[in-house]
Design a protein around this motif. Structure first.
Motif, PDB file in Angstrom:
ATOM      1  N   VAL A  89     -14.702  42.832 -27.250  1.00 15.44           N
ATOM      2  CA  VAL A  89     -14.675  42.586 -25.805  1.00 15.44           C
ATOM      3  C   VAL A  89     -14.405  43.881 -25.052  1.00 15.44           C
ATOM      4  N   GLU A  90     -13.459  44.676 -25.545  1.00 14.47           N
ATOM      5  CA  GLU A  90     -13.135  45.936 -24.871  1.00 14.47           C
ATOM      6  C   GLU A  90     -14.329  46.882 -24.854  1.00 14.47           C
ATOM      7  N   GLU A  91     -15.072  46.916 -25.933  1.00  8.98           N
ATOM      8  CA  GLU A  91     -16.277  47.746 -25.972  1.00  8.98           C
ATOM      9  C   GLU A  91     -17.262  47.314 -24.883  1.00  8.98           C
ATOM     10  N   GLY A  92     -17.477  46.009 -24.779  1.00 11.53           N
ATOM     11  CA  GLY A  92     -18.424  45.510 -23.785  1.00 11.53           C
ATOM     12  C   GLY A  92     -17.991  45.803 -22.364  1.00 11.53           C
ATOM     13  N   VAL A  93     -16.688  45.703 -22.085  1.00 12.57           N
ATOM     14  CA  VAL A  93     -16.185  45.972 -20.736  1.00 12.57           C
ATOM     15  C   VAL A  93     -16.410  47.426 -20.361  1.00 12.57           C
ATOM     16  N   HIS A  94     -16.100  48.354 -21.270  1.00 15.17           N
ATOM     17  CA  HIS A  94     -16.277  49.777 -20.988  1.00 15.17           C
ATOM     18  C   HIS A  94     -17.752  50.131 -20.793  1.00 15.17           C
ATOM     19  N   ASN A  95     -18.651  49.380 -21.393  1.00 16.10           N
ATOM     20  CA  ASN A  95     -20.075  49.663 -21.244  1.00 16.10           C
ATOM     21  C   ASN A  95     -20.661  49.080 -19.961  1.00 16.10           C
ATOM     22  N   LEU A  96     -20.177  47.904 -19.534  1.00 15.05           N
ATOM     23  CA  LEU A  96     -20.782  47.208 -18.409  1.00 15.05           C
ATOM     24  C   LEU A  96     -20.188  47.589 -17.057  1.00 15.05           C
ATOM     25  N   CYS A  97     -18.921  47.973 -17.019  1.00 13.94           N
ATOM     26  CA  CYS A  97     -18.289  48.276 -15.729  1.00 13.94           C
ATOM     27  C   CYS A  97     -18.967  49.440 -14.991  1.00 13.94           C
ATOM     28  N   PRO A  98     -19.294  50.540 -15.642  1.00 13.02           N
ATOM     29  CA  PRO A  98     -19.941  51.635 -14.901  1.00 13.02           C
ATOM     30  C   PRO A  98     -21.393  51.362 -14.524  1.00 13.02           C
ATOM     31  N   SER A  99     -22.021  50.373 -15.124  1.00 12.29           N
ATOM     32  CA  SER A  99     -23.436  50.113 -14.875  1.00 12.29           C
ATOM     33  C   SER A  99     -23.605  49.264 -13.621  1.00 12.29           C
ATOM     34  N   SER A 100     -24.859  49.143 -13.183  1.00 16.56           N
ATOM     35  CA  SER A 100     -25.196  48.347 -11.998  1.00 16.56           C
ATOM     36  C   SER A 100     -25.856  47.024 -12.363  1.00 16.56           C
ATOM     37  N   ILE A 101     -25.704  46.586 -13.601  1.00 13.54           N
ATOM     38  CA  ILE A 101     -26.328  45.325 -14.017  1.00 13.54           C
ATOM     39  C   ILE A 101     -25.658  44.144 -13.320  1.00 13.54           C
ATOM     40  N   LEU A 102     -24.333  44.194 -13.211  1.00 11.53           N
ATOM     41  CA  LEU A 102     -23.562  43.106 -12.617  1.00 11.53           C
ATOM     42  C   LEU A 102     -23.169  43.459 -11.186  1.00 11.53           C
ATOM     43  N   ARG A 103     -22.861  42.436 -10.394  1.00 12.39           N
ATOM     44  CA  ARG A 103     -22.482  42.635  -9.007  1.00 12.39           C
ATOM     45  C   ARG A 103     -20.990  42.932  -8.889  1.00 12.39           C
ATOM     46  N   SER A 104     -20.661  43.734  -7.893  1.00 13.50           N
ATOM     47  CA  SER A 104     -19.267  43.992  -7.583  1.00 13.50           C
ATOM     48  C   SER A 104     -18.710  42.810  -6.781  1.00 13.50           C
ATOM     49  N   PRO A 105     -17.384  42.683  -6.659  1.00 19.84           N
ATOM     50  CA  PRO A 105     -16.819  41.572  -5.870  1.00 19.84           C
ATOM     51  C   PRO A 105     -17.300  41.559  -4.426  1.00 19.84           C
ATOM     52  N   SER A 106     -17.412  42.730  -3.782  1.00 19.57           N
ATOM     53  CA  SER A 106     -17.879  42.766  -2.396  1.00 19.57           C
ATOM     54  C   SER A 106     -19.332  42.325  -2.287  1.00 19.57           C
ATOM     55  N   GLU A 107     -20.172  42.731  -3.220  1.00 19.65           N
ATOM     56  CA  GLU A 107     -21.576  42.303  -3.210  1.00 19.65           C
ATOM     57  C   GLU A 107     -21.683  40.808  -3.453  1.00 19.65           C
ATOM     58  N   PHE A 108     -20.851  40.285  -4.347  1.00 25.44           N
ATOM     59  CA  PHE A 108     -20.896  38.857  -4.615  1.00 25.44           C
ATOM     60  C   PHE A 108     -20.439  38.066  -3.399  1.00 25.44           C
ATOM     61  N   LEU A 109     -19.409  38.536  -2.697  1.00 22.61           N
ATOM     62  CA  LEU A 109     -18.923  37.839  -1.515  1.00 22.61           C
ATOM     63  C   LEU A 109     -19.952  37.867  -0.390  1.00 22.61           C
ATOM     64  N   GLN A 110     -20.688  38.960  -0.251  1.00 23.65           N
ATOM     65  CA  GLN A 110     -21.740  39.019   0.768  1.00 23.65           C
ATOM     66  C   GLN A 110     -22.811  37.970   0.514  1.00 23.65           C
ATOM     67  N   THR A 111     -23.205  37.825  -0.741  1.00 24.56           N
ATOM     68  CA  THR A 111     -24.185  36.785  -1.093  1.00 24.56           C
ATOM     69  C   THR A 111     -23.602  35.399  -0.914  1.00 24.56           C
ATOM     70  N   TYR A 112     -22.333  35.236  -1.262  1.00 20.31           N
ATOM     71  CA  TYR A 112     -21.666  33.939  -1.157  1.00 20.31           C
ATOM     72  C   TYR A 112     -21.565  33.477   0.297  1.00 20.31           C
ATOM     73  N   ARG A 113     -21.329  34.399   1.220  1.00 16.91           N
ATOM     74  CA  ARG A 113     -21.142  34.052   2.628  1.00 16.91           C
ATOM     75  C   ARG A 113     -22.434  34.071   3.426  1.00 16.91           C
ATOM     76  N   LYS A 114     -23.521  34.508   2.815  1.00 16.15           N
ATOM     77  CA  LYS A 114     -24.780  34.591   3.544  1.00 16.15           C
ATOM     78  C   LYS A 114     -25.305  33.193   3.850  1.00 16.15           C
ATOM     79  N   PRO A 115     -25.736  32.904   5.070  1.00 10.67           N
ATOM     80  CA  PRO A 115     -26.247  31.563   5.391  1.00 10.67           C
ATOM     81  C   PRO A 115     -27.549  31.265   4.668  1.00 10.67           C
ATOM     82  N   ILE A 116     -27.731  29.986   4.339  1.00  6.02           N
ATOM     83  CA  ILE A 116     -28.945  29.588   3.617  1.00  6.02           C
ATOM     84  C   ILE A 116     -30.055  29.126   4.555  1.00  6.02           C
ATOM     85  N   ASN A 117     -29.704  28.822   5.822  1.00  2.00           N
ATOM     86  CA  ASN A 117     -30.723  28.363   6.780  1.00  2.00           C
ATOM     87  C   ASN A 117     -31.214  29.541   7.620  1.00  2.00           C
TER      88      ASN A 117
END
Length: 240
Positions: free
Chosen positions: A195-223
């Motif tokens: 697990v530690e290996e995977g965390v060190h590999n994925l955190c610096p990459s842009s594959i996953l969203r950051s918390p701020s990016e996720f919140l922007q998508t979460y709060r974006k209106p659907i209509n």
């Protein structure tokens, strides 16, 4: 006479002029809906790097921050409680949380604000997965755990997929639940390293969203109004 016949055909205590039946189908459906209103549990798993030197002071500070933060949410929240586990490695964290969507948004907001601070405890946080409407919880309570397993960076895999890391995290959670005295067995130690290996590999990459990016998508209106939906000429008011 008609009123007397109607009164005799109704159960005792029911007025012929008032609909006092309490066992209607609509009433039963409403009871079932209300009983499940607080049963929608969602699971959030996110990872992050520890900012600064990987010493005991930083790890204790992270554990203390989340202990106070989770306790505050538990006291103020009127929805589902928080369960899960916080794994604090020497250089990174893995946080699995099970609660309502409102609480998950508050936790992600706190994580986003923490990274923007002057001396943040965490950096490069990434949302691994959000699972909605779970049938059951994985944990019965929330607890942090400071780990002393060290990782040799020479053994890190060059690439790690998010699905592989999530599988290893779930396996690690299962291993932790099976250990009653919180001591790590050989199998759990191997899972910890993976697990530690995977965390060190994925955190610096842009594959996953950051918390701020996720919140922007979460709060974006659907209509959202599309350009093709705009009529021309525009409508005018008939009355002023």
């Amino acid at each position: 006479m008609a009123g007397n016949r109607l009164a005799n055909s109704l159960p005792s205590g029911v007025s012929p002029y008032v609909n006092a039946y309490k066992n209607s189908l609509f009433e039963e459906v409403e009871k079932q809906k209300s009983s499940y209103k607080k049963c929608f549990i969602h699971r959030l798993v996110y990872i992050a790097e520890i900012n600064g030197p990987s010493g005991d002071d930083n790890k204790n500070a992270i554990a203390g921050h989340y202990e106070q933060f989770v306790s505050k949410i538990q006291k103020n929240s009127q929805t589902e409680g928080i369960t899960g586990h916080l794994f604090i490695y020497p250089g990174c964290i893995v946080h699995l949380i099970e609660t309502s969507t409102e609480n998950l948004a508050v936790i992600l907001k706190d994580l986003s604000d923490m990274e923007k601070g002057a001396n943040p405890l965490l950096k490069d946080a990434r949302v691994l997965v959000v699972s909605h409407c779970l049938l059951s919880r994985m944990f019965t309570s929330w607890a942090p755990q400071i780990l002393t397993v060290t990782l040799s960076m020479q053994e890190c895999a060059p690439h790690t997929e998010p699905e592989e890391l999530l599988t290893q995290i779930y396996k690690l959670c299962t291993s932790i639940q099976e250990i009653k005295d919180n001591s790590l067995s050989k199998v759990a130690e191997q899972s910890l390293l993976m697990v530690e290996e995977g965390v060190h590999n994925l955190c610096p990459s842009s594959i996953l969203r950051s918390p701020s990016e996720f919140l922007q998508t979460y709060r974006k209106p659907i209509n959202i109004l599309m350009d093709s939906e705009i009529m021309w000429p525009t409508q005018t008011r008939l009355y002023w």
